[in-house]
Design a protein around this motif. Structure first.
Motif, PDB file in Angstrom:
ATOM      1  N   LEU A   1       0.827  -1.215   0.000  1.00 40.55           N
ATOM      2  CA  LEU A   1       0.000   0.000   0.000  1.00 40.55           C
ATOM      3  C   LEU A   1       0.855   1.256   0.000  1.00 40.55           C
ATOM      4  CD1 LEU A   1      -2.892  -1.121   2.353  1.00 40.55           C
ATOM      5  CD2 LEU A   1      -2.951  -0.825  -0.135  1.00 40.55           C
ATOM      6  N   GLU A   2       1.975   1.239   0.698  1.00 42.51           N
ATOM      7  CA  GLU A   2       2.883   2.395   0.680  1.00 42.51           C
ATOM      8  C   GLU A   2       3.456   2.608  -0.726  1.00 42.51           C
ATOM      9  OE1 GLU A   2       3.723   4.901   2.755  1.00 42.51           O
ATOM     10  OE2 GLU A   2       2.173   4.134   4.097  1.00 42.51           O
ATOM     11  N   LYS A   3       3.833   1.516  -1.400  1.00 41.70           N
ATOM     12  CA  LYS A   3       4.337   1.626  -2.778  1.00 41.70           C
ATOM     13  C   LYS A   3       3.262   2.200  -3.690  1.00 41.70           C
ATOM     14  CE  LYS A   3       8.503  -0.190  -3.419  1.00 41.70           C
ATOM     15  NZ  LYS A   3       9.619   0.499  -3.984  1.00 41.70           N
ATOM     16  N   ILE A   4       2.038   1.679  -3.573  1.00 39.23           N
ATOM     17  CA  ILE A   4       0.937   2.172  -4.402  1.00 39.23           C
ATOM     18  C   ILE A   4       0.723   3.654  -4.148  1.00 39.23           C
ATOM     19  CG2 ILE A   4      -1.567   2.079  -4.733  1.00 39.23           C
ATOM     20  CD1 ILE A   4      -1.368  -0.976  -4.362  1.00 39.23           C
ATOM     21  N   ARG A   5       0.741   4.050  -2.894  1.00 39.38           N
ATOM     22  CA  ARG A   5       0.559   5.471  -2.561  1.00 39.38           C
ATOM     23  C   ARG A   5       1.632   6.320  -3.239  1.00 39.38           C
ATOM     24  NH1 ARG A   5       0.637   8.188   3.391  1.00 39.38           N
ATOM     25  NH2 ARG A   5       2.885   7.988   3.138  1.00 39.38           N
ATOM     26  N   GLY A   6       2.872   5.863  -3.197  1.00 40.05           N
ATOM     27  CA  GLY A   6       3.950   6.604  -3.852  1.00 40.05           C
ATOM     28  C   GLY A   6       3.815   6.620  -5.362  1.00 40.05           C
ATOM     29  N   TYR A   7       3.470   5.475  -5.932  1.00 43.51           N
ATOM     30  CA  TYR A   7       3.333   5.391  -7.386  1.00 43.51           C
ATOM     31  C   TYR A   7       2.219   6.291  -7.909  1.00 43.51           C
ATOM     32  CZ  TYR A   7       6.459   1.298  -7.645  1.00 43.51           C
ATOM     33  OH  TYR A   7       7.533   0.444  -7.602  1.00 43.51           O
ATOM     34  N   THR A   8       1.110   6.375  -7.176  1.00 48.13           N
ATOM     35  CA  THR A   8      -0.036   7.142  -7.687  1.00 48.13           C
ATOM     36  C   THR A   8       0.152   8.652  -7.606  1.00 48.13           C
ATOM     37  OG1 THR A   8      -1.190   6.925  -5.561  1.00 48.13           O
ATOM     38  CG2 THR A   8      -1.716   5.295  -7.280  1.00 48.13           C
ATOM     39  N   ARG A   9       1.308   9.107  -7.201  1.00 50.19           N
ATOM     40  CA  ARG A   9       1.591  10.546  -7.203  1.00 50.19           C
ATOM     41  C   ARG A   9       1.942  11.063  -8.599  1.00 50.19           C
ATOM     42  NH1 ARG A   9       4.493   9.760  -1.739  1.00 50.19           N
ATOM     43  NH2 ARG A   9       2.860  10.426  -0.318  1.00 50.19           N
ATOM     44  N   HIS A  10       2.120  10.138  -9.542  1.00 48.61           N
ATOM     45  CA  HIS A  10       2.485  10.513 -10.915  1.00 48.61           C
ATOM     46  C   HIS A  10       1.576   9.772 -11.891  1.00 48.61           C
ATOM     47  CE1 HIS A  10       6.147  12.487  -9.546  1.00 48.61           C
ATOM     48  NE2 HIS A  10       6.326  11.466  -8.744  1.00 48.61           N
ATOM     49  N   ASP A  11       1.716  10.087 -13.168  1.00 46.96           N
ATOM     50  CA  ASP A  11       0.945   9.352 -14.175  1.00 46.96           C
ATOM     51  C   ASP A  11       1.687   8.077 -14.560  1.00 46.96           C
ATOM     52  OD1 ASP A  11       2.931  10.088 -16.001  1.00 46.96           O
ATOM     53  OD2 ASP A  11       1.671  11.494 -17.077  1.00 46.96           O
ATOM     54  N   LEU A  12       0.995   7.199 -15.277  1.00 48.69           N
ATOM     55  CA  LEU A  12       1.584   5.912 -15.648  1.00 48.69           C
ATOM     56  C   LEU A  12       2.807   6.074 -16.545  1.00 48.69           C
ATOM     57  CD1 LEU A  12      -1.640   3.793 -16.208  1.00 48.69           C
ATOM     58  CD2 LEU A  12       0.026   3.547 -14.367  1.00 48.69           C
ATOM     59  N   ASN A  13       2.784   7.038 -17.458  1.00 49.69           N
ATOM     60  CA  ASN A  13       3.931   7.234 -18.353  1.00 49.69           C
ATOM     61  C   ASN A  13       5.198   7.621 -17.594  1.00 49.69           C
ATOM     62  OD1 ASN A  13       2.818   6.457 -20.792  1.00 49.69           O
ATOM     63  ND2 ASN A  13       1.908   8.471 -21.111  1.00 49.69           N
ATOM     64  N   TYR A  14       5.044   8.337 -16.517  1.00 53.96           N
ATOM     65  CA  TYR A  14       6.192   8.683 -15.678  1.00 53.96           C
ATOM     66  C   TYR A  14       6.912   7.409 -15.236  1.00 53.96           C
ATOM     67  CZ  TYR A  14       8.764  10.450 -11.600  1.00 53.96           C
ATOM     68  OH  TYR A  14       9.738  10.756 -10.689  1.00 53.96           O
ATOM     69  N   TRP A  15       6.156   6.404 -14.784  1.00 54.73           N
ATOM     70  CA  TRP A  15       6.753   5.167 -14.285  1.00 54.73           C
ATOM     71  C   TRP A  15       7.264   4.277 -15.408  1.00 54.73           C
ATOM     72  CZ3 TRP A  15       8.328   5.856  -9.769  1.00 54.73           C
ATOM     73  CH2 TRP A  15       7.604   6.643  -8.870  1.00 54.73           C
ATOM     74  N   ARG A  16       6.714   4.428 -16.602  1.00 52.50           N
ATOM     75  CA  ARG A  16       7.223   3.674 -17.748  1.00 52.50           C
ATOM     76  C   ARG A  16       8.648   4.098 -18.106  1.00 52.50           C
ATOM     77  NH1 ARG A  16       1.501   4.099 -19.643  1.00 52.50           N
ATOM     78  NH2 ARG A  16       0.786   1.925 -19.797  1.00 52.50           N
ATOM     79  N   HIS A  17       9.027   5.297 -17.707  1.00 55.82           N
ATOM     80  CA  HIS A  17      10.353   5.818 -18.046  1.00 55.82           C
ATOM     81  C   HIS A  17      11.311   5.838 -16.861  1.00 55.82           C
ATOM     82  CE1 HIS A  17       7.942   6.684 -21.423  1.00 55.82           C
ATOM     83  NE2 HIS A  17       8.640   7.660 -21.930  1.00 55.82           N
ATOM     84  N   ARG A  18      10.846   5.427 -15.696  1.00 58.58           N
ATOM     85  CA  ARG A  18      11.688   5.379 -14.500  1.00 58.58           C
ATOM     86  C   ARG A  18      12.300   3.991 -14.360  1.00 58.58           C
ATOM     87  NH1 ARG A  18      12.707  10.110 -14.033  1.00 58.58           N
ATOM     88  NH2 ARG A  18      11.802  11.445 -12.494  1.00 58.58           N
ATOM     89  N   ARG A  19      13.536   3.969 -13.906  1.00 59.12           N
ATOM     90  CA  ARG A  19      14.246   2.701 -13.756  1.00 59.12           C
ATOM     91  C   ARG A  19      14.748   2.556 -12.333  1.00 59.12           C
ATOM     92  NH1 ARG A  19      15.119   0.364 -18.705  1.00 59.12           N
ATOM     93  NH2 ARG A  19      14.600   1.701 -20.443  1.00 59.12           N
ATOM     94  N   CYS A  20      15.002   1.300 -11.960  1.00 60.68           N
ATOM     95  CA  CYS A  20      15.510   1.032 -10.621  1.00 60.68           C
ATOM     96  C   CYS A  20      16.433  -0.178 -10.661  1.00 60.68           C
ATOM     97  CB  CYS A  20      14.373   0.788  -9.634  1.00 60.68           C
ATOM     98  SG  CYS A  20      13.448  -0.708  -9.969  1.00 60.68           S
ATOM     99  N   GLY A  21      17.150  -0.393  -9.589  1.00 61.62           N
ATOM    100  CA  GLY A  21      18.018  -1.559  -9.487  1.00 61.62           C
ATOM    101  C   GLY A  21      19.313  -1.395 -10.256  1.00 61.62           C
ATOM    102  N   SER A  22      20.188  -2.356 -10.069  1.00 62.36           N
ATOM    103  CA  SER A  22      21.511  -2.285 -10.692  1.00 62.36           C
ATOM    104  C   SER A  22      21.464  -2.483 -12.204  1.00 62.36           C
ATOM    105  CB  SER A  22      22.431  -3.327 -10.066  1.00 62.36           C
ATOM    106  OG  SER A  22      21.893  -4.627 -10.261  1.00 62.36           O
ATOM    107  N   HIS A  23      20.424  -3.125 -12.706  1.00 60.81           N
ATOM    108  CA  HIS A  23      20.299  -3.351 -14.149  1.00 60.81           C
ATOM    109  C   HIS A  23      19.427  -2.305 -14.830  1.00 60.81           C
ATOM    110  CE1 HIS A  23      22.375  -7.120 -13.694  1.00 60.81           C
ATOM    111  NE2 HIS A  23      21.502  -7.508 -12.782  1.00 60.81           N
ATOM    112  N   GLY A  24      18.943  -1.334 -14.086  1.00 63.00           N
ATOM    113  CA  GLY A  24      18.133  -0.271 -14.657  1.00 63.00           C
ATOM    114  C   GLY A  24      16.821  -0.752 -15.249  1.00 63.00           C
TER     115      GLY A  24
END
Length: 162
Positions: free
Chosen positions: A60-83
């Protein structure tokens, strides 16, 4: 005379009201999440009641953080060592999956996943952009993520041999 307009009680009272309104905030850009297609009946999926309180809270905390932006924002965000992308689109339901396409989910949706922690994923779909503004009906919302599965063990899209 300048002290006449100063009213500490009035100022304190007015400060309790928010200055933000729908017109001057970013509410239209925040994506929505819909749970109406959620399927907790499959072997490799999780249900809300079966999750440990800490795991559910983390989701739920992740969802709360994710919903602060639009879906396209997250399509272009990367994480982890492999990006790796936080939100990845699959298009069609993957053939290399331990899950089965639920009968209640339309066949022509865009399947995608949100990366959570380690192997955990939120699996769902979005409406393809080409359907956003059909003339013969109400426009579809392409900024809604329809949650279908909670995949704690990366079994929806099996990308590598373990």
């Amino acid at each position: 005379m300048s002290g006449f307009n100063k009213n500490a009680k009035k100022d304190k009272f007015l400060k309790q009201f928010p200055e933000i309104s729908i017109g001057n905030c970013d509410i239209e850009s925040r994506f929505k999440i819909n749970f109406s297609f959620f399927d907790d009946s499959q072997e490799y999926g999780s249900d809300f009641a079966g999750l440990e309180p800490g795991v559910l809270s983390d989701i739920l905390e992740k969802i709360r953080g994710y919903t602060r932006h639009d879906l396209n924002y997250w399509r272009h965000r990367r994480c982890g060592s492999h990006g790796l992308k936080i939100l990845a689109d699959y298009g069609a339901f993957p053939t290399n999956s331990k899950f089965i396409h639920p009968k209640a989910v339309p066949h022509d949706v865009n399947w995608c996943r949100f990366r959570m922690e380690n192997l955990s994923r939120l699996i769902g779909f979005t409406v393809p952009a080409k359907l956003e503004s059909k003339k013969d009906c109400h426009p579809y919302d392409v900024n809604t993520f329809y949650l279908v599965f909670i995949d704690l063990h990366h079994k929806f899209y099996i990308s590598e041999e373990k």
